[in-house]
Structures are given as structure tokens and as C-alpha cells.
Design a protein around this motif. Sequence first.
Motif, mmCIF file in Angstrom:
data_model
loop_
_atom_site.group_PDB
_atom_site.id
_atom_site.type_symbol
_atom_site.label_atom_id
_atom_site.label_comp_id
_atom_site.label_asym_id
_atom_site.label_seq_id
_atom_site.Cartn_x
_atom_site.Cartn_y
_atom_site.Cartn_z
ATOM 1 N N THR A 43 0.903 -1.085 0.020
ATOM 2 C CA THR A 43 -0.090 -0.093 0.120
ATOM 3 C C THR A 43 0.883 1.290 -0.039
ATOM 4 O OG1 THR A 43 -1.722 -1.053 1.298
ATOM 5 C CG2 THR A 43 -1.788 1.280 1.142
ATOM 6 N N LEU A 44 1.943 1.223 0.865
ATOM 7 C CA LEU A 44 2.825 2.686 0.836
ATOM 8 C C LEU A 44 3.561 2.681 -0.391
ATOM 9 C CD1 LEU A 44 4.140 4.531 2.505
ATOM 10 C CD2 LEU A 44 5.968 2.763 3.061
ATOM 11 N N ILE A 45 3.956 1.517 -1.342
ATOM 12 C CA ILE A 45 4.563 1.774 -2.603
ATOM 13 C C ILE A 45 3.600 2.382 -3.661
ATOM 14 C CG2 ILE A 45 5.553 0.329 -4.352
ATOM 15 C CD1 ILE A 45 7.000 -1.264 -2.360
ATOM 16 N N ALA A 46 2.141 1.673 -3.445
ATOM 17 C CA ALA A 46 1.200 2.218 -4.475
ATOM 18 C C ALA A 46 0.693 3.581 -4.019
ATOM 19 C CB ALA A 46 0.059 1.270 -4.365
ATOM 20 N N ALA A 47 0.719 3.839 -2.892
ATOM 21 C CA ALA A 47 0.420 5.440 -2.673
ATOM 22 C C ALA A 47 1.623 6.195 -2.962
ATOM 23 C CB ALA A 47 0.032 5.663 -0.973
ATOM 24 N N SER A 48 2.761 5.769 -3.015
ATOM 25 C CA SER A 48 3.881 6.671 -2.939
ATOM 26 C C SER A 48 3.943 6.807 -4.586
ATOM 27 C CB SER A 48 4.983 6.012 -2.635
ATOM 28 O OG SER A 48 5.514 6.073 -1.245
ATOM 29 N N LEU A 49 3.487 6.002 -5.303
ATOM 30 C CA LEU A 49 3.730 5.930 -6.859
ATOM 31 C C LEU A 49 2.481 6.645 -7.487
ATOM 32 C CD1 LEU A 49 4.399 2.352 -7.909
ATOM 33 C CD2 LEU A 49 6.154 4.353 -8.082
ATOM 34 N N VAL A 50 1.393 6.709 -6.664
ATOM 35 C CA VAL A 50 0.012 7.330 -6.991
ATOM 36 C C VAL A 50 0.235 8.647 -6.904
ATOM 37 C CG1 VAL A 50 -2.367 7.777 -6.641
ATOM 38 C CG2 VAL A 50 -1.529 5.282 -6.915
ATOM 39 N N GLY A 51 0.857 9.013 -5.363
ATOM 40 C CA GLY A 51 1.484 10.313 -5.213
ATOM 41 C C GLY A 51 2.286 11.261 -6.106
ATOM 42 N N TYR A 52 3.280 10.438 -6.443
ATOM 43 C CA TYR A 52 4.183 10.900 -7.243
ATOM 44 C C TYR A 52 3.438 11.233 -8.610
ATOM 45 C CZ TYR A 52 8.064 11.433 -10.447
ATOM 46 O OH TYR A 52 9.193 11.580 -11.392
ATOM 47 N N ALA A 53 2.702 10.407 -9.182
ATOM 48 C CA ALA A 53 2.203 10.469 -10.385
ATOM 49 C C ALA A 53 1.152 11.678 -10.512
ATOM 50 C CB ALA A 53 1.343 9.417 -11.062
ATOM 51 N N THR A 54 0.361 11.770 -9.161
ATOM 52 C CA THR A 54 -0.668 12.903 -9.228
ATOM 53 C C THR A 54 0.246 14.114 -9.134
ATOM 54 O OG1 THR A 54 -2.082 11.456 -8.098
ATOM 55 C CG2 THR A 54 -2.457 13.961 -7.696
ATOM 56 N N ALA A 55 1.265 14.287 -8.203
ATOM 57 C CA ALA A 55 2.114 15.446 -8.289
ATOM 58 C C ALA A 55 2.537 15.861 -9.456
ATOM 59 C CB ALA A 55 2.980 15.122 -7.120
ATOM 60 N N ARG A 56 3.279 14.757 -10.393
ATOM 61 C CA ARG A 56 3.938 15.086 -11.362
ATOM 62 C C ARG A 56 2.755 15.630 -12.493
ATOM 63 N NH1 ARG A 56 7.907 17.177 -12.966
ATOM 64 N NH2 ARG A 56 9.041 15.657 -11.422
ATOM 65 N N ALA A 57 1.424 14.758 -12.538
ATOM 66 C CA ALA A 57 0.597 15.261 -13.354
ATOM 67 C C ALA A 57 -0.110 16.974 -12.993
ATOM 68 C CB ALA A 57 -0.609 14.440 -13.135
ATOM 69 N N ALA A 58 0.072 17.085 -11.539
ATOM 70 C CA ALA A 58 -0.533 18.393 -11.495
ATOM 71 C C ALA A 58 0.617 19.620 -11.668
ATOM 72 C CB ALA A 58 -0.813 18.444 -9.845
ATOM 73 N N LEU A 59 1.660 19.113 -11.366
ATOM 74 C CA LEU A 59 2.972 20.198 -11.639
ATOM 75 C C LEU A 59 3.313 20.120 -13.218
ATOM 76 C CD1 LEU A 59 4.974 19.513 -8.518
ATOM 77 C CD2 LEU A 59 3.341 21.558 -9.156
ATOM 78 N N ASN A 60 3.124 19.182 -14.111
ATOM 79 C CA ASN A 60 3.381 19.328 -15.532
ATOM 80 C C ASN A 60 3.044 20.525 -16.134
ATOM 81 O OD1 ASN A 60 5.005 16.802 -15.771
ATOM 82 N ND2 ASN A 60 2.774 15.805 -16.396
ATOM 83 N N PRO A 61 1.780 21.160 -15.805
ATOM 84 C CA PRO A 61 1.427 22.548 -16.400
ATOM 85 C C PRO A 61 2.612 23.777 -15.889
ATOM 86 C CG PRO A 61 -0.310 21.368 -15.693
ATOM 87 C CD PRO A 61 0.759 20.632 -15.189
ATOM 88 N N VAL A 62 2.925 23.531 -14.710
ATOM 89 C CA VAL A 62 3.857 24.415 -14.209
ATOM 90 C C VAL A 62 5.212 24.403 -14.829
ATOM 91 C CG1 VAL A 62 4.820 25.226 -12.130
ATOM 92 C CG2 VAL A 62 2.605 24.748 -11.896
ATOM 93 N N GLU A 63 5.665 23.218 -15.241
ATOM 94 C CA GLU A 63 6.833 23.028 -15.661
ATOM 95 C C GLU A 63 6.752 23.362 -17.288
ATOM 96 O OE1 GLU A 63 10.719 21.954 -16.217
ATOM 97 O OE2 GLU A 63 9.601 22.439 -14.705
#
Length: 434
Positions: free
Chosen positions: A153-173
Motif C-alpha cells: 500500500t505504501l509503494i502504491a500510494a507513493s507511486l500514485v502520489g508521485y504520479a498525481t504530483a507530477r501530473a499537477a505540476l506538469n503544467p507549471v513546468e
Amino acid sequence: MVLAVAATMSAVLLVAGAFVFWRVGYALDRQLDQDLTAYQRVVQNAVAAGATPPTETPGQSYQIYDPQGRVIAGNARSRLADQDTIARAATGAEVRNDVGNLLPSSGHPFKVVVAQVDSPEGKVVVASAISKNKHDEALRELLLQLAIADLATLIAASLVGYATARAALNPVESYRLAAENADGAEVLPVAARKDDEVTRLGHTFNALLERIRRANERERQFLADAAHELRSPLALMRTELEVALLRPRGDAESTTALKSLRSQVELLITLSNALLDLEELRAASAPPYDLLDVDLVLDEITSRFAAQAAAEGRRLETSAPRGLTIAANQHWLDLALSNLVSNALRYGEGTIRITATETPLGTQFAVSDEGHGFPDDFVDRAFIRFARADTSRTTRGTGLGLALVQAVAEAHGGSAKITGPEVSLELPNLSTRR
């Protein structure tokens, strides 16, 4: 951000896992206690009746001790109670003990209850025990499964969190890369149909870039206009000075040269002031407004130009509704009307009329004369900076007067227009201004 999510999830999973482990362990302990109590009852009843307790159930064992702690009967392969426990039970107390560890695992863990029983041969101490092998094995398996599930669960949550953060910050980049390569232009790739925080940030940055672009454009335009318009009078001044230095001149020639230089200096001052006024007006988002008496505004304008008009044999007339007031910036309104009256004196003919009229949307100021007005081919470009009609190129002027008039009108949310020999300035009511 991912580390924060991982740390938070670790704490949540640890607490949740500990709660599940405690609840399952509590349920298993309660069941084990119930089974041990039932087995104790069977063993003690059999001993009290002088019978042999049943031994066919795996995982259950018993031992009988005399008052001195010696084993006198039982089916257990190892001693179930020590001397201290037997001594306490001999006083009438019931003693329960857990033997063995969950982690690391013990070879033969069990739970035992020791109590005194009256048998046909006298008082004895009976130890009834039940194995904890299955109990401990179930808890160890649960602990392993929780660890695996929590880790997954921790690995999945980290991957989902990373993907979500990356998707949210992609427009900023993408905004950053676009701004880095933009060279001041508005090119941030903002989604048109979205309305989230990042998209609004993109629109805000685009608006900021647009304001910077307009400011840079105004600066370039100002420098270009100043360089272009100041070049001619400066060149004439240099020529006058070079000619004056070529040979000695008499008083009359020197006076003529100085008058020419003074004329060019006056033109430079007028041009510089006009450029600065225009730039200040364009840079201001909204001028501060004053409540002005229109009669007093018009009286001040006519008194300023009365002497010049009289010297040229012309008249100034004003017309305004009595008691009319308007919310406007006094300095800029005075500058606009002064430019219109000055133009009328310089290029017009006959009586100059300055009027103020109430309209459904605000107040209209107009300056007209009895001349022919502006050439038809000039009207469309009259408000462009430095635009001058062919008939006025032989007279002194900067070509900025009408541009200033339009800038004043636009700064107040209004407009300026030309109709024949009349130039009007429309200022809306304060409540309708943007």
C-alpha cells in the motif's frame, strides 16, 4: 511532496495495522481463555471424582502435583508449573500463566491455569494447559500479511502520489519552459476550458507577461519617438552653432542665431513635455478623480488663451449648463482642452467655441472654430502620435496634441472624435467607467 505522502501513509498504515493486530490478538486470546476454562473444568471434575481426565484432544495436557510440588499424574511431557506457582495455588489461589514468546517463536508455547482440587486421596494441585501453537502461528501470519499489505500500500500510494504530483505540476513546468523561451511574449500554454488553481495561475502569469510586454512596447515607442523627433531640432541647433563658429558675426546676425536657437530649445522643451505627459498618461491605470465645476474649468481655459486670441483678432466663447459638475482628473482634462484650444488658434479661423454638454452617458466637451476643419484624408489618423496634416507641416507643432486628447479620454473610460472643425471629448459618468 512524495516523501511527505509516504511518511503520512506510513504513520496511518502503522496505526491501522497495530489496531487490526490488537483486535485479532484480543479475539484469539479470549477464545483461548474460553477453551482453557472449559478444559480446566473437565480436568478438575475428573480429578475430584477420582477419574482420569481425557487425553485424546491434541494440544491439551494436565499435571497433578502433591502439596510438596511433586508430579504425581498427568500427560504433559514437560513440567507445566514451577514450585512458586504450585505453592500459591496450594493456598487456594487460581494462577494463570502464559509460557513462550510470540516473537521469536518458542518451541512449545502454552497457556496454563493452576488451582487446588479436593480429590479422594486429599488436596492436590492441578495444572491444566492448552497449546498456543495455532494461536501464535495465526498472529505471526497476520503480522506478516499486514507488513506485506502495508508495504504494498505504501509503494502504491507513493507511486500514485508521485504520479498525481507530477501530473499537477506538469503544467507549471510547461509554463516555466515556455516562459524561459518566450523572450517576453505571451506563450504560456494555458488550457482554455479548465478552471483549477494551476490554470488560473497560468492566466495570471499571461496577464503579467502581457503587462510587461505593453510596458516594454511603450518604453521602446517612447525612446523611438523621442530619438526621431528630437533629432531634427538638435541637428538644427548644431548647424547654427557650427555656422556661428566659422566666422565672427555682427550683433544682428548673432541675435538672429540666438533667436533661432531659442526657438529650437522651446520646441525641444514642448516636445519633451508632451512625450512625458503622454507616457505618464498611458502608464497610469486610472487617474485620480476630482469633482470639478465645469464652468470654472472652461473659465480657466479661456482666461489662459484670451490674450493670444485677442492678439490674433479672434474670440473665445464658452457654453455649459449652469451648475454642471463632473468627476475627472483636473490636470489631464485641462491639458486636453488646452491642446484643443491651442490647435484651434494655430490652425483654425474665426471664433473658437468651447462647450460642455450633458449626454445620457456622461459629459461631452467640444472645441470648434469657423475654419474648414481637418482634411478628410487626415481624420482617420489624426489621433496617431506625430501625425500631422500636410497644411500644418509648415507651422510649429509636435503632432502630439490630439494623441494626448485621445489618451486623456481613454484614461477616463471615454473617447475622442473629430467632426468637421470640431473635436469632442466624451467622458462617461463615474459609475459607468471600467
